[in-house]
Design a protein around this motif. Sequence first.
Motif, short mmCIF file in Angstrom:
data_model
loop_
_atom_site.label_atom_id
_atom_site.label_comp_id
_atom_site.label_asym_id
_atom_site.label_seq_id
_atom_site.Cartn_x
_atom_site.Cartn_y
_atom_site.Cartn_z
N GLY A 55 -0.64 3.88 0.63
CA GLY A 55 0.80 3.96 0.84
C GLY A 55 1.57 3.02 -0.07
O GLY A 55 2.63 3.39 -0.62
N ARG A 56 1.07 1.80 -0.26
CA ARG A 56 1.73 0.87 -1.17
C ARG A 56 1.72 1.37 -2.60
O ARG A 56 2.68 1.24 -3.34
CB ARG A 56 1.08 -0.52 -1.07
N PHE A 57 0.59 1.98 -2.97
CA PHE A 57 0.48 2.54 -4.32
C PHE A 57 1.49 3.66 -4.52
O PHE A 57 2.20 3.72 -5.52
CB PHE A 57 -0.95 3.05 -4.53
N LEU A 58 1.58 4.57 -3.54
CA LEU A 58 2.52 5.68 -3.65
C LEU A 58 3.96 5.17 -3.68
O LEU A 58 4.80 5.71 -4.43
CB LEU A 58 2.33 6.63 -2.47
N LYS A 59 4.27 4.17 -2.90
CA LYS A 59 5.63 3.62 -2.87
C LYS A 59 6.04 3.05 -4.21
O LYS A 59 7.21 3.09 -4.60
CB LYS A 59 5.72 2.55 -1.79
N ASP A 60 5.06 2.52 -4.95
CA ASP A 60 5.37 1.89 -6.23
C ASP A 60 5.51 2.88 -7.38
O ASP A 60 5.90 2.48 -8.49
CB ASP A 60 4.27 0.87 -6.58
#
Length: 257
Positions: free
Chosen positions: A251-256
């Motif tokens: 999720g953090r990767f996708l958000k970035d």
Amino acid sequence: MIPRMADRTLVLLHAFPLSSAMWDPQLDAFDGWRVMAPDIGGFRRPNEPAGKSGGGPPGAGMNEWAAEIARLLDARGVTQAVIGGLSMGGYLAFALYRHAPGRFGALVLADTRATADSEEAKAGRRAMQDLADSGGARAIADDMLPKLLGETTRRDQPEIGARVRALIEANRPAAIKAALDAMMNRQDARPLLPRIACPTLIVVGEEDTLTPAAASEEMHRAIRGSRLVTIPRAGHLSNLEQPGAFNGALGRFLKDL
């Protein structure tokens, strides 16, 4: 960076010898993203009717499976997506990137490796094909479960072992044997790694013994700008063993992006 678009698609490719059902903890985890988790090469979810026999045409391999995924994306109107895979799914992601890098807005490589099979590994896969013939999917589950799950999961989460066993036993020996052929004949992806130009997340379970941390570290060093995340208390199926930590990292990767 992928464009901010109304239809943002994440494609997740499953491990051997499971099915798309292994991604159930991820299907609704990422707000604003459509998650696609196709079944590969004749594998199927539990209680799903059998499709075509044999797990694919004779001689089908990673390149043919990659072409199937490309056709699926075309049919869904997806020109570019975040595409990721775990273990065998990672091998398939490499094959798709090799032939269609423009499909990738970003890449996720979970509990996988870039190297091709050694002769010893190929011999092990041939022995597993014999086991599928003699004992069916249940014998494959008996053989694979201790390797797929980390020590912590086996000790503390027996329900995960039961779930993984059910996913394995839902598959036909023919599909299992075809996947073993595809894996043992796949290309070495190491020459591809320096050419990967999209954002890349690499995830590995801390207790993964099938594709240990060293394999992920090798990919991380070779893929420029890649991000490496280790999932504590997880083995080879990190997305199932520790879905909260896995989903947090993804999720953090996708958000970035």
